[in-house]
Design a protein around this motif. Structure first.
Motif, PDB file in Angstrom:
ATOM      1  N   VAL A  48       0.851  -1.208  -0.087  1.00 18.36           N
ATOM      2  CA  VAL A  48      -0.041  -0.050   0.050  1.00 18.36           C
ATOM      3  C   VAL A  48       0.891   1.239  -0.048  1.00 18.36           C
ATOM      4  O   VAL A  48       0.545   2.355  -0.825  1.00 18.36           O
ATOM      5  CB  VAL A  48      -0.707  -0.103   1.122  1.00 18.36           C
ATOM      6  CG1 VAL A  48      -1.709   1.304   1.208  1.00 18.36           C
ATOM      7  CG2 VAL A  48      -1.824  -1.167   1.067  1.00 18.36           C
ATOM      8  N   GLY A  49       2.010   1.334   0.777  1.00 15.62           N
ATOM      9  CA  GLY A  49       2.942   2.325   0.769  1.00 15.62           C
ATOM     10  C   GLY A  49       3.551   2.697  -0.688  1.00 15.62           C
ATOM     11  O   GLY A  49       3.635   3.858  -0.829  1.00 15.62           O
ATOM     12  N   TRP A  50       3.955   1.635  -1.077  1.00 17.22           N
ATOM     13  CA  TRP A  50       4.317   1.674  -2.716  1.00 17.22           C
ATOM     14  C   TRP A  50       3.494   2.352  -3.539  1.00 17.22           C
ATOM     15  O   TRP A  50       3.830   3.318  -4.310  1.00 17.22           O
ATOM     16  CB  TRP A  50       4.724   0.390  -3.190  1.00 17.22           C
ATOM     17  CG  TRP A  50       5.373   0.456  -4.610  1.00 17.22           C
ATOM     18  CD1 TRP A  50       6.609   0.590  -4.674  1.00 17.22           C
ATOM     19  CD2 TRP A  50       4.501   0.293  -5.862  1.00 17.22           C
ATOM     20  NE1 TRP A  50       6.769   0.589  -6.267  1.00 17.22           N
ATOM     21  CE2 TRP A  50       5.691   0.340  -6.949  1.00 17.22           C
ATOM     22  CE3 TRP A  50       3.292  -0.075  -6.341  1.00 17.22           C
ATOM     23  CZ2 TRP A  50       5.116   0.336  -8.267  1.00 17.22           C
ATOM     24  CZ3 TRP A  50       2.950   0.014  -7.609  1.00 17.22           C
ATOM     25  CH2 TRP A  50       4.152   0.206  -8.495  1.00 17.22           C
ATOM     26  N   LEU A  51       1.807   2.246  -3.463  1.00 24.00           N
ATOM     27  CA  LEU A  51       1.100   2.927  -4.207  1.00 24.00           C
ATOM     28  C   LEU A  51       1.104   4.283  -4.239  1.00 24.00           C
ATOM     29  O   LEU A  51       0.840   5.191  -5.122  1.00 24.00           O
ATOM     30  CB  LEU A  51      -0.295   2.390  -4.156  1.00 24.00           C
ATOM     31  CG  LEU A  51      -0.364   0.836  -4.373  1.00 24.00           C
ATOM     32  CD1 LEU A  51      -1.961   0.441  -3.796  1.00 24.00           C
ATOM     33  CD2 LEU A  51      -0.371   0.674  -5.986  1.00 24.00           C
ATOM     34  N   ALA A  52       1.477   4.959  -2.795  1.00 27.92           N
ATOM     35  CA  ALA A  52       1.678   6.329  -2.519  1.00 27.92           C
ATOM     36  C   ALA A  52       2.959   6.820  -2.829  1.00 27.92           C
ATOM     37  O   ALA A  52       3.094   7.943  -2.854  1.00 27.92           O
ATOM     38  CB  ALA A  52       0.771   6.533  -1.215  1.00 27.92           C
ATOM     39  N   ARG A  53       4.139   5.927  -2.328  1.00 26.43           N
ATOM     40  CA  ARG A  53       5.259   6.447  -2.001  1.00 26.43           C
ATOM     41  C   ARG A  53       6.327   5.534  -2.709  1.00 26.43           C
ATOM     42  O   ARG A  53       6.938   4.653  -1.650  1.00 26.43           O
ATOM     43  CB  ARG A  53       5.764   6.583  -0.844  1.00 26.43           C
ATOM     44  CG  ARG A  53       4.586   7.478   0.236  1.00 26.43           C
ATOM     45  CD  ARG A  53       5.118   7.674   1.570  1.00 26.43           C
ATOM     46  NE  ARG A  53       4.767   6.518   2.159  1.00 26.43           N
ATOM     47  CZ  ARG A  53       3.910   5.812   2.823  1.00 26.43           C
ATOM     48  NH1 ARG A  53       2.850   6.497   2.790  1.00 26.43           N
ATOM     49  NH2 ARG A  53       4.139   4.639   3.261  1.00 26.43           N
ATOM     50  N   PRO A  54       6.381   5.175  -3.844  1.00 27.92           N
ATOM     51  CA  PRO A  54       7.282   4.233  -4.454  1.00 27.92           C
ATOM     52  C   PRO A  54       8.797   4.359  -3.886  1.00 27.92           C
ATOM     53  O   PRO A  54       9.379   3.183  -4.095  1.00 27.92           O
ATOM     54  CB  PRO A  54       7.073   4.588  -6.167  1.00 27.92           C
ATOM     55  CG  PRO A  54       5.930   5.265  -6.057  1.00 27.92           C
ATOM     56  CD  PRO A  54       5.553   6.230  -5.093  1.00 27.92           C
ATOM     57  N   ASP A  55       9.076   5.310  -3.863  1.00 25.62           N
ATOM     58  CA  ASP A  55      10.708   5.688  -3.397  1.00 25.62           C
ATOM     59  C   ASP A  55      10.727   5.277  -1.920  1.00 25.62           C
ATOM     60  O   ASP A  55      11.823   4.754  -1.581  1.00 25.62           O
ATOM     61  CB  ASP A  55      11.037   7.041  -3.508  1.00 25.62           C
ATOM     62  CG  ASP A  55      11.087   7.225  -5.014  1.00 25.62           C
ATOM     63  OD1 ASP A  55      11.011   6.467  -5.774  1.00 25.62           O
ATOM     64  OD2 ASP A  55      11.036   8.404  -5.291  1.00 25.62           O
ATOM     65  N   HIS A  56       9.707   5.200  -1.132  1.00 21.51           N
ATOM     66  CA  HIS A  56       9.988   4.802   0.116  1.00 21.51           C
ATOM     67  C   HIS A  56       8.781   4.297   0.877  1.00 21.51           C
ATOM     68  O   HIS A  56       7.989   5.019   1.576  1.00 21.51           O
ATOM     69  CB  HIS A  56      10.604   6.078   1.290  1.00 21.51           C
ATOM     70  CG  HIS A  56      10.046   7.156   1.132  1.00 21.51           C
ATOM     71  ND1 HIS A  56       9.900   8.014   0.089  1.00 21.51           N
ATOM     72  CD2 HIS A  56       8.886   7.808   1.824  1.00 21.51           C
ATOM     73  CE1 HIS A  56       9.056   9.240   0.167  1.00 21.51           C
ATOM     74  NE2 HIS A  56       8.338   8.885   1.315  1.00 21.51           N
ATOM     75  N   PRO A  57       8.384   3.300   0.457  1.00 24.30           N
ATOM     76  CA  PRO A  57       6.988   2.633   0.633  1.00 24.30           C
ATOM     77  C   PRO A  57       6.804   2.381   2.355  1.00 24.30           C
ATOM     78  O   PRO A  57       5.695   2.455   2.831  1.00 24.30           O
ATOM     79  CB  PRO A  57       6.924   1.465   0.241  1.00 24.30           C
ATOM     80  CG  PRO A  57       8.209   0.768  -0.306  1.00 24.30           C
ATOM     81  CD  PRO A  57       9.037   2.136  -0.580  1.00 24.30           C
TER      82      PRO A  57
END
Length: 431
Positions: free
Chosen positions: A151-160
């Motif tokens: 889920v973090g990758w969907l919003a923050r690909p560089d630091h999920p």
């Protein structure tokens, strides 16, 4: 670790005089004996507690009235006969173990109590189930690291993963008032932000499930008094399946800066049987963290937790639509994939002196696996809605439609132990 003790109730050769409990693959063999609350269907009788055994329920009110027991067992059965599971849980682990021992002996093949208890059985199909205990408070953790990363990758690909994730068991408080068995879940309304300047107040278009485990607290802790890891372990009565429903579009608009609110608190569904920590003893495993990850801070660490704090529970999600003949499997994962153990969740919850109560429910957060296709939510399985799922028959889903049913299952098995299950949690979406 006291909760991991094996005894005669776990004997893989133990059989029951209830024949359905001896069938291979049964969720409720005599080695399980989970607790729940029920009444006969189409009756106005008071709720009472029961034990699932095979496809039957042992009615503990009738068992108290009609069957002879050892003197020390009667006080244990009393609150359960009255449907007060919370008061029984408050008695503590010695009481939990003693009743399990007595029930195991009474339900075992050749038991002298069998002829009495045969009259105390009700087929599960003829029971109306209720919440297995009174839910005092509900807290939703975020212990599924693969879900958090996806889920973090969907919003923050560089630091999920946020910097605090591997140090602190993250959580938010939910609503005990909306915890239910989840036979039907109404599609919630809320503010949704689209392209227009002003948001709309509409039914959610992105309704999702989350496959989790719920940790049921059995004993109270005092205000201002943190729990050690050993005390936290001894506080846990058992586990249930848990579906923490999510309205993803409501969450996206309301989440900053304080986090989930109406996108989460409209419904949480749990299964009707609490599988006790005693039943789960054969399925304890070491807590293993990836090399290079920081060790837990001392208040979240113990030798016992490192040796056997994790639990090997296989979790499955299925989806049925009105047009389907058979449900379709969505994903499989394991509670071993959780980053924090149940005892760590409890210890952290009480670490600032927050009191716990019998019947407090702690959700683990969605427990996804590390591989593609092991997501514990549609958000993950559809890559944030960008890749629809194609179901048998050609239907596609990004998020849930009205009439869709989400089916969750859980089970434990290993060589040298009898498989046990959590039953099935089925919830259908209504508009």
């Amino acid at each position: 670790m006291s909760a991991a003790r094996l005894d005669a109730t776990h004997d893989p050769l133990l059989l029951s005089w209830v024949e359905s409990a001896n069938r291979p693959g049964a969720d409720f063999p005599i080695q399980n004996l989970p607790l729940g609350r029920f009444r006969p269907r189409r009756s106005d009788e008071p709720l009472r507690a029961g034990v699932a055994i095979g496809d039957q329920i042992l009615d503990l009110r009738l068992a108290l009235e009609q069957c002879p027991w050892a003197d020390d067992v009667y006080p244990l059965l009393g609150p359960l006969a009255a449907g007060d599971v919370n008061s029984f849980m408050a008695m503590g682990r010695s009481a939990w173990r003693r009743l399990r021992e007595a029930l195991s002996e009474a339900l075992a093949e050749g038991s002298d109590q069998g002829p009495f208890l045969e009259l105390c059985l009700l087929p599960q199909a003829q029971a109306e189930m209720a919440l297995p205990c009174r839910i005092a408070e509900f807290t939703e953790f975020h212990a599924g690291i693969h879900h958090a990363a996806a889920v973090g990758w969907l919003a923050r690909p560089d630091h999920p993963l946020l910097p605090n994730y591997k140090w602190v068991p993250l959580a938010c408080h939910g609503r005990a008032s909306s915890v239910g068995l989840g036979a039907e879940v109404r599609r919630p309304r809320g503010q949704v932000k689209g392209a227009a300047e002003a948001p709309e107040f509409v039914p959610t278009r992105r309704l999702d499930f989350e496959l989790e485990i719920g940790v049921v607290v059995g004993r109270a802790s005092a205000p201002g008094e943190p729990l050690t890891m050993a005390q936290a372990e001894d506080t846990i009565f058992g586990l249930v399946l848990l579906n923490d429903w999510s309205a993803r579009d409501l969450l996206a608009w309301e989440g900053a800066p304080l986090g989930p609110f109406l996108g989460k608190n409209f419904a949480t569904s749990i299964s009707p049987w609490i599988v006790t920590m005693e039943a789960l003893a054969p399925f304890r495993r070491p807590q293993v963290r990836p090399a290079g990850d920081p060790p837990p801070l001392p208040y979240l660490d113990s030798a016992a937790n490192r040796a056997a704090g994790a639990l090997d529970v296989v979790l499955e999600s299925w989806l049925a639509t009105p047009a389907m003949v058979q449900p379709a499997p969505l994903a499989t994962s394991s509670l071993l994939d959780a980053y924090w153990t149940p005892a760590q969740l409890v210890a952290h919850h009480a670490s600032n002196g927050c009191p716990l109560h019998p019947g407090d429910l702690l959700g683990t957060g969605a427990i996804s696996g590390p591989q593609p296709g092991q997501g514990a939510s549609l958000l993950e399985l559809t890559q944030g809605g960008r890749q629809p799922l194609t179901l048998p028959g050609g239907e596609q889903r990004v998020f849930l439609h009205d009439g869709d049913s989400v089916i969750l299952r859980g089970s434990c098995q290993r060589r040298g132990a009898v498989r046990i299950g959590f039953g099935t949690l089925v919830s259908t979406v209504r508009g």
